[in-house]
Design a protein around this motif. Structure first.
Motif, mmCIF file in Angstrom:
data_model
loop_
_atom_site.group_PDB
_atom_site.id
_atom_site.type_symbol
_atom_site.label_atom_id
_atom_site.label_comp_id
_atom_site.label_asym_id
_atom_site.label_seq_id
_atom_site.Cartn_x
_atom_site.Cartn_y
_atom_site.Cartn_z
ATOM 1 N N HIS A 147 66.527 0.052 -67.531
ATOM 2 C CA HIS A 147 67.294 -1.186 -67.344
ATOM 3 C C HIS A 147 66.424 -2.434 -67.511
ATOM 4 O O HIS A 147 66.922 -3.553 -67.461
ATOM 5 C CB HIS A 147 68.012 -1.196 -65.991
ATOM 6 C CG HIS A 147 67.111 -0.913 -64.839
ATOM 7 N ND1 HIS A 147 66.381 -1.884 -64.235
ATOM 8 C CD2 HIS A 147 66.811 0.246 -64.216
ATOM 9 C CE1 HIS A 147 65.675 -1.337 -63.254
ATOM 10 N NE2 HIS A 147 65.916 -0.055 -63.227
ATOM 11 N N LEU A 148 65.117 -2.230 -67.725
ATOM 12 C CA LEU A 148 64.240 -3.381 -67.978
ATOM 13 C C LEU A 148 63.885 -3.502 -69.455
ATOM 14 O O LEU A 148 63.235 -4.459 -69.862
ATOM 15 C CB LEU A 148 62.949 -3.251 -67.160
ATOM 16 C CG LEU A 148 63.134 -3.217 -65.640
ATOM 17 C CD1 LEU A 148 61.782 -3.076 -64.954
ATOM 18 C CD2 LEU A 148 63.852 -4.477 -65.169
ATOM 19 N N ARG A 149 64.290 -2.499 -70.249
ATOM 20 C CA ARG A 149 63.960 -2.504 -71.663
ATOM 21 C C ARG A 149 64.734 -3.620 -72.372
ATOM 22 O O ARG A 149 65.887 -3.873 -72.080
ATOM 23 C CB ARG A 149 64.350 -1.149 -72.269
ATOM 24 C CG ARG A 149 64.069 -0.989 -73.724
ATOM 25 C CD ARG A 149 64.364 0.449 -74.138
ATOM 26 N NE ARG A 149 65.705 0.896 -73.771
ATOM 27 C CZ ARG A 149 66.797 0.643 -74.480
ATOM 28 N NH1 ARG A 149 66.712 -0.051 -75.588
ATOM 29 N NH2 ARG A 149 67.979 1.091 -74.089
ATOM 30 N N SER A 150 64.074 -4.283 -73.295
ATOM 31 C CA SER A 150 64.788 -5.269 -74.094
ATOM 32 C C SER A 150 64.123 -5.337 -75.458
ATOM 33 O O SER A 150 62.984 -4.917 -75.609
ATOM 34 C CB SER A 150 64.768 -6.636 -73.404
ATOM 35 O OG SER A 150 63.440 -7.133 -73.411
ATOM 36 N N PRO A 151 64.768 -5.819 -76.491
ATOM 37 C CA PRO A 151 66.150 -6.278 -76.438
ATOM 38 C C PRO A 151 67.122 -5.107 -76.323
ATOM 39 O O PRO A 151 66.778 -3.984 -76.674
ATOM 40 C CB PRO A 151 66.322 -6.966 -77.792
ATOM 41 C CG PRO A 151 65.393 -6.209 -78.698
ATOM 42 C CD PRO A 151 64.220 -5.831 -77.857
ATOM 43 N N CYS A 152 68.334 -5.391 -75.835
ATOM 44 C CA CYS A 152 69.363 -4.372 -75.721
ATOM 45 C C CYS A 152 70.298 -4.476 -76.913
ATOM 46 O O CYS A 152 71.050 -5.440 -77.008
ATOM 47 C CB CYS A 152 70.137 -4.571 -74.426
ATOM 48 S SG CYS A 152 71.574 -3.497 -74.304
ATOM 49 N N PRO A 153 70.243 -3.528 -77.850
ATOM 50 C CA PRO A 153 71.140 -3.620 -79.001
ATOM 51 C C PRO A 153 72.598 -3.653 -78.525
ATOM 52 O O PRO A 153 72.938 -2.979 -77.556
ATOM 53 C CB PRO A 153 70.862 -2.325 -79.773
ATOM 54 C CG PRO A 153 69.554 -1.827 -79.267
ATOM 55 C CD PRO A 153 69.462 -2.291 -77.852
ATOM 56 N N SER A 154 73.428 -4.444 -79.179
ATOM 57 C CA SER A 154 74.799 -4.592 -78.688
ATOM 58 C C SER A 154 75.662 -3.406 -79.044
ATOM 59 O O SER A 154 76.637 -3.118 -78.372
ATOM 60 C CB SER A 154 75.408 -5.881 -79.233
ATOM 61 O OG SER A 154 75.382 -5.829 -80.644
ATOM 62 N N ASN A 155 75.304 -2.672 -80.109
ATOM 63 C CA ASN A 155 76.110 -1.511 -80.476
ATOM 64 C C ASN A 155 75.378 -0.234 -80.045
ATOM 65 O O ASN A 155 74.210 -0.048 -80.378
ATOM 66 C CB ASN A 155 76.346 -1.494 -81.990
ATOM 67 C CG ASN A 155 77.366 -0.429 -82.385
ATOM 68 O OD1 ASN A 155 77.372 0.688 -81.861
ATOM 69 N ND2 ASN A 155 78.244 -0.778 -83.310
ATOM 70 N N PRO A 156 76.083 0.653 -79.321
ATOM 71 C CA PRO A 156 75.422 1.873 -78.832
ATOM 72 C C PRO A 156 74.715 2.651 -79.938
ATOM 73 O O PRO A 156 73.687 3.285 -79.692
ATOM 74 C CB PRO A 156 76.577 2.694 -78.257
ATOM 75 C CG PRO A 156 77.645 1.712 -77.954
ATOM 76 C CD PRO A 156 77.478 0.561 -78.903
#
Lengths: 427, 427
Positions: free
Chosen positions: A217-226
């Motif tokens: 939950h701290l990883r980024s960036p979070c891609p918007s599409n699974p």
């Protein structure tokens, strides 16, 4: 003689039991396979694991062709040769009998044969390759691991040496995960002591790295599409369970498994631990020990590991991973010190009076003792590296973003150089 | 207000994170779905979980039809109605938003629509049905659980009341396991207290039963072909990990989750525990609490559980399962007493001075205290049964071989009668 199982354990894509390899022909028959490629390496081709698999194919009337030219620690060239073989054969299913090298080669052959118009670099992780998502359907692949470390039967990773850059890299996609892994502990009885030790170190580091990796939950960036999310997502409540469990097995059974080739109980447990750690790191990822190991293996000069029957210099994967572990966890411990202390305790340290700020040194000392007891070479110097090699080792680590970005503590080039330097000598 | 996740946890077929339901439209788009059936029940149809899912479908331009006629505790008739609806719709993907009833109904609709020439009993477990293996390909099904107990998003089971025999039975096949489970803890905030309690008891019994089930290597007969092996194979090293882990979460969080509807932390943990226990019992199986629960639910007379907005008498599944648990584990403890003691300790008992031969009573007392603290009705008598009903309850248990044969201790009809009698009153 070992009693065959009454019924094996079958969970999602793995099936475990002594003798379970005998079922491979039936599984392929159930899948409707009519033209199978069995991949292995030249040594194993003469040994019982391959013989048992072939007997089962014959018994079930499955036509098959053997490819035994898998290279131990494969390269892009050896991958390409296997892919070419598979293309010509037009196979409808694959069986890989061997260690990580064989399973990974077979995954690559299956992938590129199923995606004939792709360039080799299309699916290789960025930044070395393009890291494209896999959307083509693959053929069934049954993996039969004969070593106790890689966990490749449970993962979507295929690792190789990219010769032009002299660095290890890989393909990582859930799509190339084997359809089924047949975990047959009888195969572990054929493993020489150093192969057991080194593959066990791979399990050890899979568990330690995935447990201490940056939390999901701290990883980024979070891609918007699974669909564009990476296979390696960081530590999470599910991978944590597997990591801790695999680590307990390593602590309890690895030394026994190395010392006594007939200790089926210890070797069976390590065989399962390999799969368990694979299920964990296969979604959590690994970080610095693995990221730094790729140039350690890739830049090998003349070192030839004991017990490996190969015609080229070789720092086995598990050894290249574990040699930096004391330095790495000393470096990362400040981020999640409780987890570092917890793993030290599982590995046998008395942590009752340890201070939280000493978590790194406590774990590092525990690892050094563990490695010393298992006769591990005394650091990078013992496998042929000197201070002069550090810039090249750092340069080879920089492209390993796929894993190094999962380190709980960000690292500069200077940090990496210091970690390699601290790993020159262990004891 | 709850912060949306940065990145969810995605492991094999589950994805977890607050707000993850918003991704369902993207997932269906990635799958190429063009005509989706969204199944739910009449209560949920008006609530946020369904609204969020529908918004995501609309936003991603996915055409869909809602079926909101799922029956809470479904029957063969309610399954048939959903199947008929699905047949007419010719859908290319399914989304189930709800509890076990909705997910199970959706699995059945997907299965029979994909296998149009099958009789309904073909895939129902023997001896009630024919228990045929599923070999047809199914459409993708995304399950969005809104309760915290069934674990149905991770399993290949679909349970229903077979009205002619007045008994619960089901379909069990890995083939009907959802393609993806979206575990969104925000949905748990809509659950009334008794629904949290009863679904939590289902998790409790999934964990206790799968952990104490007959071990996989003692199960017989062992089918010679892997394809004919049952989905429920007995306890094994992998299911054990999930069972113990789920049990620890139940011990730590269930009471908090029941008492405070706003305790997102506790309810989130129970939502994951439900999936974890599902991954475990989904391959290990359950035994007597579940086997005996089916007639307890199926023969319900007038009892209507608090907090359930339904128009028919109802002993909720989780309640029917847990009411016999003190008697059942007193009966089974002589087989694996260490495991029974270990679970009692996890549930809060001080077992340091307990004798191994007292494992059954120690666990039973621990369960009674746990149920009393959670205001559970005082035994089968409190949900409308008397001694006169015991023969019918036993008769309804006998066809539940699929699970009862996994009891660690074989049981006669007299044993079952004694277990029902001992469960009439708990405190």
């Amino acid at each position: 003689s070992v009693k065959p199982f009454l019924s094996p354990m079958a969970v999602s894509n793995i099936r475990y039991g002594p003798g379970v390899t005998k079922e491979v022909g039936m599984d392929l028959k159930n899948m409707g396979a009519k033209n199978v490629c069995l991949m292995t390496d030249k040594n194993l081709a003469q040994l019982p694991p391959v013989q048992v698999a072939m007997d089962s194919l014959v018994k079930n009337g499955i036509p098959f062709t053997v490819y035994d030219n898998v290279r131990v620690e494969p390269t892009d060239a050896s991958f390409m040769e296997a892919i070419e073989f598979a293309r010509k054969g037009a196979f409808d299913a694959y069986v890989a009998v061997g260690g990580g090298s064989t399973m990974d080669t077979c995954k690559a052959a299956n992938l590129y044969t199923s995606s004939p118009h792709s360039d080799f670099l299309d699916y290789v992780s960025a930044p070395i390759g393009k890291g494209k998502p896999v959307s083509v359907p693959l053929k069934p692949l049954i993996a039969v691991p004969t070593t106790t470390g890689t966990g490749s039967e449970t993962t979507g990773a295929a690792i190789f040496d990219y010769e032009r850059l002299k660095v290890k890299t890989g393909i990582a996609s859930r799509a190339i995960k084997p359809t089924l892994g047949l975990i047959d502990p009888l195969h572990t009885l054929h493993m020489p002591a150093r192969v057991v030790a080194n593959s066990g170190f791979d399990v050890l580091c899979h568990a330690l790295e995935s447990y201490t990796a940056l939390p999901y939950h701290l990883r980024s960036p979070c891609p918007s599409n699974p669909i564009t999310r990476p296979a390696y997502q960081g530590s999470n409540p599910i991978s944590d369970i597997w990591a801790v469990h695999a680590l307990r097995i390593v602590a309890k059974y690895l030394k026994r498994a190395v010392r006594n080739p007939d200790d089926l109980e210890a070797r069976s447990h390590m065989h399962l631990a390999s799969a368990f750690a694979g299920i964990g790191f296969g979604n959590a990822g690994v970080h610095l020990c693995h990221g730094m190991s790729y140039p350690i293996s890739g830049l090998v000069k003349t070192y030839k590991a004991k017990d490996y029957n190969v015609d080229h210099p070789l720092v086995p994967h598990g050894l290249s991973v574990v040699l930096t572990s004391p330095a790495v966890f000393t470096f990362t411990a400040q981020m999640f010190p409780e987890r570092h202390l917890e793993t030290a305790e599982i590995l046998g340290a008395d942590t009752r009076s340890a201070r939280i700020q000493d978590a790194g040194p406590v774990l590092a000392d525990t690892l050094r003792k563990f490695l010393f007891d298992l006769d591990v070479d005394d650091g990078l110097a013992a496998v042929g590296y000197s201070k002069a090699d550090i810039p090249a080792l750092v340069k080879g680590t920089l492209p390993q973003e796929r894993v190094t970005k999962l380190s709980p503590r960000p690292q500069s080039e200077e940090d990496l150089a210091a970690l390699f330097e601290a790993s020159m000598k262990l004891y």
